[in-house]
Structure formats: structure tokens, C-alpha cells
Design a protein around this motif. Structure first.
Motif: not given
Length: 85
Positions: A47-59
Motif C-alpha cells: 500500500f505504500g507509506v504508512l501514516s503515523d496512526e497505522y504505525q502506532q496501531r501496529i506497535k
């Protein structure tokens, strides 16, 4: 002398249990970190670059949720669909 040996052994036992617990906890944390890395790489590739929101959800996700999201990558067309409840 026997009493001293028994006391030493009983004192070592909680330490050994704590040491084993620490090893297990470390392995679990390492496994989750690996799953976070793999999921992130797969999402970026698809999907390309991940937003900070998605990165935080993953972490913040636990191992089970990370696996659910990893499975969904194969079936969905949008990034938002990966994270649907």
C-alpha cells in the motif's frame, strides 16, 4: 552445614524462576517485534507509506491481532480494510 546448603538452594530458586520468566518474556517480546516488522514491511510493499496512526496501531497490537492483520493483507484491496474490526 546441611541447613546452610538448604537455605542457599531455597534462595536460588526464586532467582532461577525469575531468570526463566525473563527469558520467556524476552522471547515473546522478540517474536512480537518480528511480527510488527514483517507486517509493516508487507503493508508498505502493498500500500505504500504508512501514516503515523497505522504505525502506532501496529506497535500497540498484541500477537493475535498482528496475525489477523497479516492474514487480511492477502484478501483486501485497501489499507483501511486490513484494520477493519
Amino acid at each position: 552445614y546441611k541447613k546452610d546448603l538448604h537455605q542457599d538452594a531455597s534462595m536460588a530458586l526464586p532467582y532461577e524462576i525469575g531468570k526463566e520468566d525473563g527469558k520467556i518474556e524476552g522471547k515473546i517480546e522478540g517474536k512480537i517485534e518480528g511480527e510488527v516488522t514483517m507486517l509493516t514491511r508487507q503493508l508498505i510493499r502493498k500500500f505504500g507509506v504508512l501514516s503515523d496512526e497505522y504505525q502506532q496501531r501496529i506497535k500497540k497490537a498484541d500477537a493475535e491481532l498482528l496475525l489477523i492483520w497479516s492474514d487480511r493483507i492477502l484478501e483486501v484491496k485497501t489499507l483501511e480494510d486490513v484494520f477493519q474490526k
